[in-house]
Design a protein around this motif. Sequence first.
Motif, PDB file in Angstrom:
ATOM      1  N   TYR A   1      11.834  -2.274 -19.960  1.00  0.00           N
ATOM      2  CA  TYR A   1      12.842  -3.323 -20.088  1.00  0.00           C
ATOM      3  C   TYR A   1      14.239  -2.710 -20.005  1.00  0.00           C
ATOM      4  N   SER A   2      15.181  -3.487 -19.468  1.00  0.00           N
ATOM      5  CA  SER A   2      16.576  -3.071 -19.517  1.00  0.00           C
ATOM      6  C   SER A   2      17.103  -3.247 -20.947  1.00  0.00           C
ATOM      7  N   THR A   3      18.173  -2.535 -21.267  1.00  0.00           N
ATOM      8  CA  THR A   3      18.708  -2.560 -22.634  1.00  0.00           C
ATOM      9  C   THR A   3      19.245  -3.939 -23.015  1.00  0.00           C
ATOM     10  N   ASP A   4      19.635  -4.753 -22.015  1.00  0.00           N
ATOM     11  CA  ASP A   4      20.207  -6.075 -22.309  1.00  0.00           C
ATOM     12  C   ASP A   4      19.193  -7.202 -22.120  1.00  0.00           C
ATOM     13  N   TYR A   5      17.902  -6.861 -22.015  1.00  0.00           N
ATOM     14  CA  TYR A   5      16.904  -7.883 -21.683  1.00  0.00           C
ATOM     15  C   TYR A   5      16.840  -8.993 -22.734  1.00  0.00           C
ATOM     16  N   ASP A   6      16.763  -8.644 -24.007  1.00  0.00           N
ATOM     17  CA  ASP A   6      16.594  -9.642 -25.063  1.00  0.00           C
ATOM     18  C   ASP A   6      17.808 -10.553 -25.205  1.00  0.00           C
ATOM     19  N   ASP A   7      18.994 -10.045 -24.882  1.00  0.00           N
ATOM     20  CA  ASP A   7      20.220 -10.828 -25.079  1.00  0.00           C
ATOM     21  C   ASP A   7      20.632 -11.613 -23.844  1.00  0.00           C
ATOM     22  N   SER A   8      19.979 -11.405 -22.727  1.00  0.00           N
ATOM     23  CA  SER A   8      20.389 -12.053 -21.477  1.00  0.00           C
ATOM     24  C   SER A   8      19.792 -13.449 -21.351  1.00  0.00           C
ATOM     25  N   GLN A   9      20.605 -14.398 -20.875  1.00  0.00           N
ATOM     26  CA  GLN A   9      20.099 -15.741 -20.599  1.00  0.00           C
ATOM     27  C   GLN A   9      19.321 -15.777 -19.294  1.00  0.00           C
ATOM     28  N   ARG A  10      19.753 -14.987 -18.339  1.00  0.00           N
ATOM     29  CA  ARG A  10      19.069 -14.906 -17.045  1.00  0.00           C
ATOM     30  C   ARG A  10      18.237 -13.627 -17.015  1.00  0.00           C
TER      31      ARG A  10
ATOM     32  N   LEU B   1       0.830  -1.204   0.000  1.00  0.00           N
ATOM     33  CA  LEU B   1       0.000   0.000   0.000  1.00  0.00           C
ATOM     34  C   LEU B   1       0.867   1.259   0.000  1.00  0.00           C
ATOM     35  N   PHE B   2       1.776   1.357   0.988  1.00  0.00           N
ATOM     36  CA  PHE B   2       2.583   2.556   1.121  1.00  0.00           C
ATOM     37  C   PHE B   2       4.036   2.173   1.376  1.00  0.00           C
ATOM     38  N   GLY B   3       4.959   2.989   0.852  1.00  0.00           N
ATOM     39  CA  GLY B   3       6.361   2.791   1.166  1.00  0.00           C
ATOM     40  C   GLY B   3       7.238   2.695  -0.066  1.00  0.00           C
ATOM     41  N   LYS B   4       8.554   2.626   0.190  1.00  0.00           N
ATOM     42  CA  LYS B   4       9.553   2.583  -0.857  1.00  0.00           C
ATOM     43  C   LYS B   4      10.106   1.171  -1.003  1.00  0.00           C
ATOM     44  N   THR B   5      10.363   0.774  -2.234  1.00  0.00           N
ATOM     45  CA  THR B   5      10.949  -0.534  -2.534  1.00  0.00           C
ATOM     46  C   THR B   5      12.234  -0.327  -3.331  1.00  0.00           C
ATOM     47  N   ARG B   6      13.320  -0.982  -2.891  1.00  0.00           N
ATOM     48  CA  ARG B   6      14.597  -0.887  -3.593  1.00  0.00           C
ATOM     49  C   ARG B   6      15.071  -2.299  -3.909  1.00  0.00           C
ATOM     50  N   ILE B   7      15.368  -2.564  -5.171  1.00  0.00           N
ATOM     51  CA  ILE B   7      15.808  -3.894  -5.604  1.00  0.00           C
ATOM     52  C   ILE B   7      17.202  -3.771  -6.213  1.00  0.00           C
ATOM     53  N   LEU B   8      18.165  -4.517  -5.652  1.00  0.00           N
ATOM     54  CA  LEU B   8      19.544  -4.504  -6.116  1.00  0.00           C
ATOM     55  C   LEU B   8      19.767  -5.730  -6.993  1.00  0.00           C
ATOM     56  N   VAL B   9      20.088  -5.496  -8.267  1.00  0.00           N
ATOM     57  CA  VAL B   9      20.189  -6.574  -9.249  1.00  0.00           C
ATOM     58  C   VAL B   9      21.608  -6.602  -9.823  1.00  0.00           C
ATOM     59  N   PRO B  10      22.254  -7.787  -9.859  1.00  0.00           N
ATOM     60  CA  PRO B  10      23.605  -7.869 -10.437  1.00  0.00           C
ATOM     61  C   PRO B  10      23.596  -7.558 -11.934  1.00  0.00           C
ATOM     62  N   ALA B  11      24.758  -7.116 -12.429  1.00  0.00           N
ATOM     63  CA  ALA B  11      24.912  -6.882 -13.866  1.00  0.00           C
ATOM     64  C   ALA B  11      24.808  -8.209 -14.614  1.00  0.00           C
ATOM     65  N   GLY B  12      24.345  -8.150 -15.850  1.00  0.00           N
ATOM     66  CA  GLY B  12      24.231  -9.356 -16.662  1.00  0.00           C
ATOM     67  C   GLY B  12      22.875 -10.020 -16.600  1.00  0.00           C
ATOM     68  N   ILE B  13      21.969  -9.475 -15.811  1.00  0.00           N
ATOM     69  CA  ILE B  13      20.610 -10.023 -15.703  1.00  0.00           C
ATOM     70  C   ILE B  13      19.652  -9.070 -16.411  1.00  0.00           C
ATOM     71  N   GLY B  14      18.899  -9.575 -17.392  1.00  0.00           N
ATOM     72  CA  GLY B  14      17.910  -8.759 -18.081  1.00  0.00           C
ATOM     73  C   GLY B  14      16.713  -8.507 -17.185  1.00  0.00           C
ATOM     74  N   ILE B  15      16.230  -7.280 -17.165  1.00  0.00           N
ATOM     75  CA  ILE B  15      15.169  -6.895 -16.229  1.00  0.00           C
ATOM     76  C   ILE B  15      13.940  -6.403 -16.997  1.00  0.00           C
ATOM     77  N   LYS B  16      12.791  -6.935 -16.590  1.00  0.00           N
ATOM     78  CA  LYS B  16      11.500  -6.411 -17.048  1.00  0.00           C
ATOM     79  C   LYS B  16      10.747  -5.948 -15.807  1.00  0.00           C
ATOM     80  N   LEU B  17      10.400  -4.672 -15.767  1.00  0.00           N
ATOM     81  CA  LEU B  17       9.684  -4.113 -14.622  1.00  0.00           C
ATOM     82  C   LEU B  17       8.269  -3.740 -15.054  1.00  0.00           C
ATOM     83  N   GLN B  18       7.301  -4.265 -14.314  1.00  0.00           N
ATOM     84  CA  GLN B  18       5.883  -3.964 -14.567  1.00  0.00           C
ATOM     85  C   GLN B  18       5.320  -3.361 -13.292  1.00  0.00           C
TER      86      GLN B  18
END
Length: 241
Positions: free
Chosen positions: A214-223, A172-189
């Motif tokens: 989407y992150s710029t490396d999403y399509d090329d990432s295996q993970r 409902l309320f608050g901040k969310t921070r997600i730390l993701v390693p490099a090399g992982i393709g990210i899709k945020l919805q």
Amino acid sequence: MKNAWRFFLIGECLLFVFALWQLVHNIPLVILFFLGVGSIFIVTKKENEKKRTLQVIGAIFIVIALVNNFAIWLMLLFAILFIGIKGVEISGVQLFQKNWLKKKKIMMVETIEPTAHASEKIKKTWIGDSRIGSEIFEWNDIVLSIVAGDTIIDLGNTLLPKKENTIVIRKLFGKTRILVPAGIGIKLQQNSFLGTVTFEDEAIQLKNEELIIYSTDYDDSQRKLHILSTNCVGEIEVIRV
């Protein structure tokens, strides 16, 4: 004390605006609501035997229109939680050592290679501190449901499987921070009534909108990592580590 009540009034006002928005976008409920208001308003100017019956019918119409509005239930839930916690504070009972709205939920995720799957039951908390990752475990998709507070999910020590992995966050309320390693393709919805998305050094304001990015490396990432987040008021930030 004044700041707490100011926060409560602002939260209730925002939810009330949300309730009005939901009401006007539901034509049957709008008709039912105004029929109820009209019945009560009209009969107050008349004197007849059916006056009380029409007033009761009008009140029932209004109640039906309101209880079918999800935002009204959010307003009631928020009021009950806030008043309950303030009552505990006034009574002097030390239910929480610190304000739960200021507490952060930190998840340090570290995984091992997959093994044979077995059933498990995990207890979830809505309020307070918790930490996941004190032990190394096999990666499982993360699902969080939180009323309010800040959440940090650290995937810095995580080896994700070569597939699309999922994190689901409902808050409902608050901040969310997600730390993701490099090399992982990210899709945020992200779905927000009022909030901010920070993704790859770009800040995007949302006002009752859904954002898919989407992150710029999403399509090329295996993970890959698929983040599905929904909140009423707050901020989500995705950071590369």
